[in-house]
Scaffold this motif. Structure first.
Motif, short mmCIF file in Angstrom:
data_model
loop_
_atom_site.label_atom_id
_atom_site.label_comp_id
_atom_site.label_asym_id
_atom_site.label_seq_id
_atom_site.Cartn_x
_atom_site.Cartn_y
_atom_site.Cartn_z
N UNK A 30 25.33 62.13 2.16
CA UNK A 30 25.93 61.15 1.37
C UNK A 30 27.33 60.88 1.52
N UNK A 31 27.99 62.20 1.26
CA UNK A 31 29.62 62.37 1.32
C UNK A 31 29.95 62.26 2.41
N UNK A 32 29.45 62.75 3.61
CA UNK A 32 29.96 62.64 4.90
C UNK A 32 30.06 61.20 5.22
N UNK A 33 29.21 60.26 4.83
CA UNK A 33 29.45 58.72 5.02
C UNK A 33 30.45 58.12 4.66
N UNK A 34 30.92 58.29 3.21
CA UNK A 34 31.97 57.85 2.81
C UNK A 34 33.23 58.32 3.08
N UNK A 35 33.24 59.77 3.26
CA UNK A 35 34.52 60.25 3.78
C UNK A 35 34.71 59.89 5.33
N UNK A 36 33.76 59.43 6.17
CA UNK A 36 33.92 58.92 7.54
C UNK A 36 34.63 57.51 7.37
N UNK A 37 34.08 56.67 6.49
CA UNK A 37 34.52 55.66 6.24
C UNK A 37 36.08 55.46 5.73
N UNK A 38 36.36 56.44 5.11
CA UNK A 38 37.54 56.73 4.30
C UNK A 38 38.81 57.05 5.46
N UNK A 39 38.33 57.85 6.31
CA UNK A 39 39.21 58.45 7.30
C UNK A 39 39.26 57.49 8.54
N UNK A 40 38.28 56.53 8.64
CA UNK A 40 38.67 55.66 9.68
C UNK A 40 39.52 54.69 9.24
N UNK A 41 40.12 54.67 8.23
CA UNK A 41 41.09 53.73 7.81
C UNK A 41 42.37 53.84 8.25
N UNK A 42 42.83 55.23 8.73
CA UNK A 42 43.85 55.62 9.19
C UNK A 42 44.06 55.53 10.82
N UNK A 43 45.08 55.39 11.30
CA UNK A 43 46.34 55.03 10.68
C UNK A 43 46.20 53.46 10.00
N UNK A 44 46.91 53.53 8.82
CA UNK A 44 47.05 52.12 8.12
C UNK A 44 47.89 51.26 8.68
N UNK A 45 47.34 50.22 9.49
CA UNK A 45 48.17 49.30 10.11
C UNK A 45 47.93 47.64 9.52
N UNK A 46 46.98 47.69 8.90
CA UNK A 46 46.70 46.21 8.23
C UNK A 46 46.53 46.27 6.84
N UNK A 47 46.62 45.22 6.15
CA UNK A 47 46.08 45.15 4.59
C UNK A 47 44.81 45.19 4.61
N UNK A 48 43.90 45.05 5.24
CA UNK A 48 42.39 45.06 5.32
C UNK A 48 42.24 46.67 5.29
N UNK A 49 42.81 47.39 6.07
CA UNK A 49 42.55 49.05 5.94
C UNK A 49 42.97 49.35 4.84
N UNK A 50 44.10 48.98 4.16
CA UNK A 50 44.56 49.41 2.97
C UNK A 50 43.70 49.18 1.55
#
Length: 145
Positions: free
Chosen positions: A67-87
């Motif tokens: 379960x933790x790996x799923x939320x961590x995967x989604x968190x780290x996929x936001x980088x690099x932050x290039x759009x407001x949606x990713x932020x």
């Protein structure tokens, strides 16, 4: 021959894919068990898994890692932050990580005998790292204003 067959002798890719988590636990060192669990999490489907009442402590740890790996995967996929949606997604994921630590992780910790806490050490470090990164990004963004 090269690749997986050369590395594992006569085993085929299907044989290796068919390894179960319990088999993996018997084959690998305890300090690398988290790698196997995190690799399996990418194959997990459906919603969060919940340990059954009275289930084995190691199964609860495994499910917590999945379960933790799923939320961590989604968190780290936001980088690099290039759009407001990713932020925005990064903020939502950081909030989810905080909730996960205070609920699911805490429940698993409560089930563990003190000598087994080492099973969660790596996971706690990874969750703390993500939250630290979120705070760093948030502080840098506030500093630019």
């Amino acid at each position: 021959s090269s690749g997986i067959n050369a590395e594992y002798g006569e085993r085929t890719k299907e044989d290796i894919k068919g390894l179960t988590l319990s088999t993996m636990h018997r084959c690998i060192a305890p300090d690398t068990a988290h790698r196997a669990m995190m690799a399996l999490s990418s194959q997990a489907t459906g919603g969060p898994k919940v340990p059954k009442p009275g289930s084995n402590v190691h199964e609860a740890v495994r499910i917590t890692y999945l379960n933790a790996s799923q939320v961590l995967r989604h968190f780290w996929q936001c980088f690099p932050l290039t759009t407001p949606a990713q932020e925005e997604k990064m903020g939502r994921m950081a909030e989810s990580i905080g909730k996960f630590k205070s609920t699911t992780l805490q429940e698993t910790i409560n089930k563990l005998p003190p000598k087994e806490m080492r099973l969660l050490k790596h996971l706690i470090e990874q969750l703390d790292l993500a939250l630290s990164k979120f705070e760093q990004v948030k502080n840098a963004k506030n500093g630019r204003r």
